[in-house]
Write a protein that holds these residues in place. Structure first.
Motif, short mmCIF file in Angstrom:
data_model
loop_
_atom_site.label_atom_id
_atom_site.label_comp_id
_atom_site.label_asym_id
_atom_site.label_seq_id
_atom_site.Cartn_x
_atom_site.Cartn_y
_atom_site.Cartn_z
N ALA A 171 36.49 -36.57 71.98
CA ALA A 171 35.45 -35.56 71.71
C ALA A 171 34.51 -36.04 70.61
O ALA A 171 33.29 -35.80 70.69
CB ALA A 171 36.11 -34.25 71.31
N TYR A 172 35.05 -36.76 69.62
CA TYR A 172 34.19 -37.26 68.54
C TYR A 172 33.28 -38.38 69.01
O TYR A 172 32.08 -38.41 68.71
CB TYR A 172 35.08 -37.73 67.38
CG TYR A 172 34.32 -38.43 66.28
CD1 TYR A 172 33.55 -37.71 65.38
CD2 TYR A 172 34.38 -39.83 66.15
CE1 TYR A 172 32.85 -38.35 64.37
CE2 TYR A 172 33.68 -40.47 65.15
CZ TYR A 172 32.92 -39.74 64.27
OH TYR A 172 32.21 -40.37 63.26
N ARG A 173 33.84 -39.33 69.79
CA ARG A 173 33.05 -40.48 70.23
C ARG A 173 31.97 -40.09 71.25
O ARG A 173 30.91 -40.71 71.29
CB ARG A 173 33.97 -41.55 70.82
CG ARG A 173 34.94 -42.16 69.82
CD ARG A 173 34.22 -42.91 68.73
NE ARG A 173 33.48 -44.06 69.27
CZ ARG A 173 32.71 -44.87 68.55
NH1 ARG A 173 32.56 -44.61 67.24
NH2 ARG A 173 32.10 -45.89 69.08
N THR A 174 32.26 -39.12 72.07
CA THR A 174 31.28 -38.70 73.08
C THR A 174 30.38 -37.56 72.60
O THR A 174 29.46 -37.17 73.32
CB THR A 174 31.99 -38.24 74.36
OG1 THR A 174 32.88 -37.15 74.04
CG2 THR A 174 32.78 -39.38 74.98
N ASP A 175 30.66 -37.06 71.39
CA ASP A 175 29.94 -35.90 70.87
C ASP A 175 29.98 -34.77 71.91
O ASP A 175 28.96 -34.15 72.26
CB ASP A 175 28.49 -36.28 70.55
CG ASP A 175 27.89 -35.37 69.49
OD1 ASP A 175 28.64 -34.56 68.91
OD2 ASP A 175 26.67 -35.45 69.25
N ALA A 216 28.63 -30.99 71.18
CA ALA A 216 27.18 -30.94 70.98
C ALA A 216 26.43 -31.20 72.29
O ALA A 216 25.43 -30.53 72.59
CB ALA A 216 26.76 -31.96 69.91
N VAL A 217 26.93 -32.17 73.08
CA VAL A 217 26.29 -32.46 74.37
C VAL A 217 26.43 -31.26 75.30
O VAL A 217 25.47 -30.87 75.99
CB VAL A 217 26.93 -33.72 74.99
CG1 VAL A 217 26.49 -33.88 76.44
CG2 VAL A 217 26.55 -34.95 74.18
N ASP A 272 22.57 -30.46 75.40
CA ASP A 272 21.92 -31.45 76.26
C ASP A 272 21.23 -30.76 77.44
O ASP A 272 21.83 -29.91 78.12
CB ASP A 272 22.95 -32.46 76.76
CG ASP A 272 22.28 -33.73 77.27
OD1 ASP A 272 21.53 -33.65 78.26
OD2 ASP A 272 22.53 -34.80 76.68
#
Length: 208
Positions: free
Chosen positions: A101-105, A108-109, A113
């Motif tokens: 979840a942190y690496r793909t954001d 927020a996405v 998005d």
């Protein structure tokens, strides 16, 4: 003599008729099936099932205490190791889901998005809210507020199948919503997020 025997036969017939009337007068004439359900209906059957489950739970608890007293500290150490292993597995999957979840954001996405399909995402949010409410009912309300000690399959047998169906719908709708963003990577990302959520339930403290 003939008159006497006739009187005796007449008296016997009167006594027989009175006995017949007395016997049939004791038969109830109400239609018991017209209003109330026979045997207390579904409510009494469920009450009997709950009472039987409580008795079975008490017997299982007594047998577990007796077995623990016989087996001693060796079995206690084995159970402690099993609990620690389950917690470590849960921590691993939760940490992996958090890393993804942190690496793909992820959040927020999903919220901001423009490529996300809002129709499918709104349906996924509804499914997520339903499952969150049912999980709170099972993990918080029943053990801590209502003080229910029965197993979920007895007290509320429809909740787990409902959560399973809603979870499947959540997976499908969330995949449709986020597919324009990550494409084929959407499936493993959402699968890891589901694993993290599922194993996070093992970290919730449950009453003994």
């Amino acid at each position: 003599v003939v008159a006497h025997s006739a009187r005796r036969r007449a008296g016997a017939s009167r006594r027989g008729a009175m006995a017949q009337r007395g016997r049939y007068s004791r038969v109830p004439t109400e239609d018991v099936g017209a209003g109330a359900p026979v045997g207390g209906g579904v409510a009494s059957a469920r009450a009997e099932l709950i009472a039987a489950e409580e008795e079975a739970a008490r017997r299982r608890s007594a047998r577990a205490k007796q077995r623990a007293a016989r087996e001693g500290p060796k079995d206690a150490r084995r159970k402690l190791v099993e609990r620690i292993s389950a917690k470590l597995h849960a921590i691993f999957w939760v940490a992996l889901a958090g890393f993804v979840a942190y690496r793909t954001d992820f959040f927020a996405v999903a919220w901001a998005d423009a490529r996300v399909s809002r129709f499918w995402f709104d349906i996924a949010l509804i499914c997520c809210g339903i499952n969150a409410a049912l999980a709170g009912y099972l993990l918080v309300y029943l053990p801590y507020i209502a003080r229910i000690t029965l197993s979920w399959n007895v007290y509320c047998p429809r909740v787990i199948p409902t959560m399973t169906g809603v979870g499947a719908a959540l997976f499908v709708t969330l995949t449709f919503a986020l597919w324009p963003v990550w494409g084929l990577l959407t499936l493993p990302i959402i699968a890891l997020m589901f694993m993290g959520f599922t194993f996070s339930l093992f970290l919730v403290p449950m009453p003994c």
